[in-house]
Design an enzyme around this catalytic site. Structure first.
Site, short mmCIF file in Angstrom:
data_model
loop_
_atom_site.label_atom_id
_atom_site.label_comp_id
_atom_site.label_asym_id
_atom_site.label_seq_id
_atom_site.Cartn_x
_atom_site.Cartn_y
_atom_site.Cartn_z
N SER A 132 0.84 -1.20 0.00
CA SER A 132 0.00 0.00 0.00
C SER A 132 0.87 1.24 0.00
O SER A 132 2.03 1.21 0.43
CB SER A 132 -0.90 0.01 1.24
OG SER A 132 -1.54 1.25 1.41
N TYR A 145 -2.25 0.16 11.16
CA TYR A 145 -2.30 -0.27 9.76
C TYR A 145 -1.02 0.09 9.03
O TYR A 145 -0.41 -0.75 8.34
CB TYR A 145 -3.50 0.35 9.06
CG TYR A 145 -3.51 0.13 7.57
CD1 TYR A 145 -3.76 -1.13 7.05
CD2 TYR A 145 -3.24 1.17 6.69
CE1 TYR A 145 -3.75 -1.35 5.67
CE2 TYR A 145 -3.23 0.97 5.32
CZ TYR A 145 -3.49 -0.29 4.81
OH TYR A 145 -3.47 -0.50 3.46
#
Length: 278
Positions: A132, A145
């Site tokens: 990501s 995260y």
């Protein structure tokens, strides 16, 4: 002879679309997720479904026992499963933090370890880790995260180096924001406030920011479609000399440039300004 690909987190979003696209191209497709056996759509396409909770070692090993009885050789692994645990660090329990890493990091590692013996023996294979843009920076309210995605960056680099001698490619896919259930679900994975709710203002501003960036009509950057991400995955698979990283979308490329040009404090101030927390 058709190649065999296994895709984790294949019940929805990028994983599901990837499974369908690879099946269209003639691959033997193995789709895994916690309750994927209920997916009539994937089953109707001739995709093999195996229930697997990647945060549970026993579940992973049992699923692979069944998989290897039919497919002794896995040619491609796509580590797609993951989720976003939002919340300010003080608000998160150790169990919540641990589960974030169990799914996004340790589960990914365990699945990878399961396919490596056959890939090493064949001296070929491709491992695609879906990372990501969140592996390049950290925003307040989502540290758990982002930390898990930073870990995947390092793990992917180490694995790539370790497996080069065996002819196995390890590739990191780094999309910006993608319009899938993943981004919508990140809004719901939020802890209860702690005593006194000292982060009340921060929580409100963070959730306002999420609502804005997840709405294509309001977002300051264009959300990627799952189709765009899948097209890059296919590109990486078909490339005889794949890149180590594929950054997808303008945001993924812009953040990297900004991190290189700005000091840590300047970058912090930019994020806090964006969240109206400065």
């Amino acid at each position: 002879m058709s190649k065999t690909v296994i895709i984790t987190g294949a019940s929805q979003g990028i994983g599901k679309l990837t499974a369908l696209k690879f099946k269209e191209q003639g691959y033997n497709v193995i789709a895994v997720s916690r309750s994927i056996s209920k997916s009539q759509e994937l089953k109707s396409k001739g995709i093999d479904l195996y229930d697997m909770d990647i945060s549970d070692t026993n579940s992973v090993e049992l699923a692979f026992y069944k998989i290897f009885s039919k497919y002794p050789q896995i040619d491609i692994l796509i580590n797609n499963a993951g989720f976003s645990q939002n919340g300010f660090i003080e608000e998160l329990s150790i169990d919540q933090l641990r589960y974030q890493f169990e799914v996004n990091v340790f589960g990914l590692i365990k699945v990878t370890q399961m396919v490596l013996p056959s890939m090493r023996k064949a001296r070929k294979g491709k491992i695609i880790n879906i990372g990501s843009i969140g592996g390049d920076f950290t925003s307040p309210g989502a540290s758990a995260y982002h930390a898990s995605k930073y870990a995947i960056e390092s793990f992917t680099d180490g694995l790539r180096q370790e497996l080069k001698a065996f002819g196995i490619d390890v590739i990191l896919i780094k999309p910006g924001g993608v319009a899938t259930d993943f981004t919508a679900n990140s809004r719901s994975n939020y802890p209860n406030p702690i005593k006194g709710n000292p982060y009340e203002i921060q929580r409100k501003k963070y959730n306002e920011m999420l609502d804005k960036i997840l709405d294509p009509s309001k977002s300051s950057f264009a959300l990627l479609t799952p189709y765009k991400v899948v097209s890059v995955i296919i590109e990486a698979i078909n490339d005889s000399k794949p890149k180590t990283r594929y950054r997808i979308g303008s945001a993924a490329k812009m953040i990297l440039l900004m991190k290189r040009l700005m000091s840590d404090r300047s970058f912090d101030n930019m994020l806090l300004k964006q969240l109206k927390l400065n």
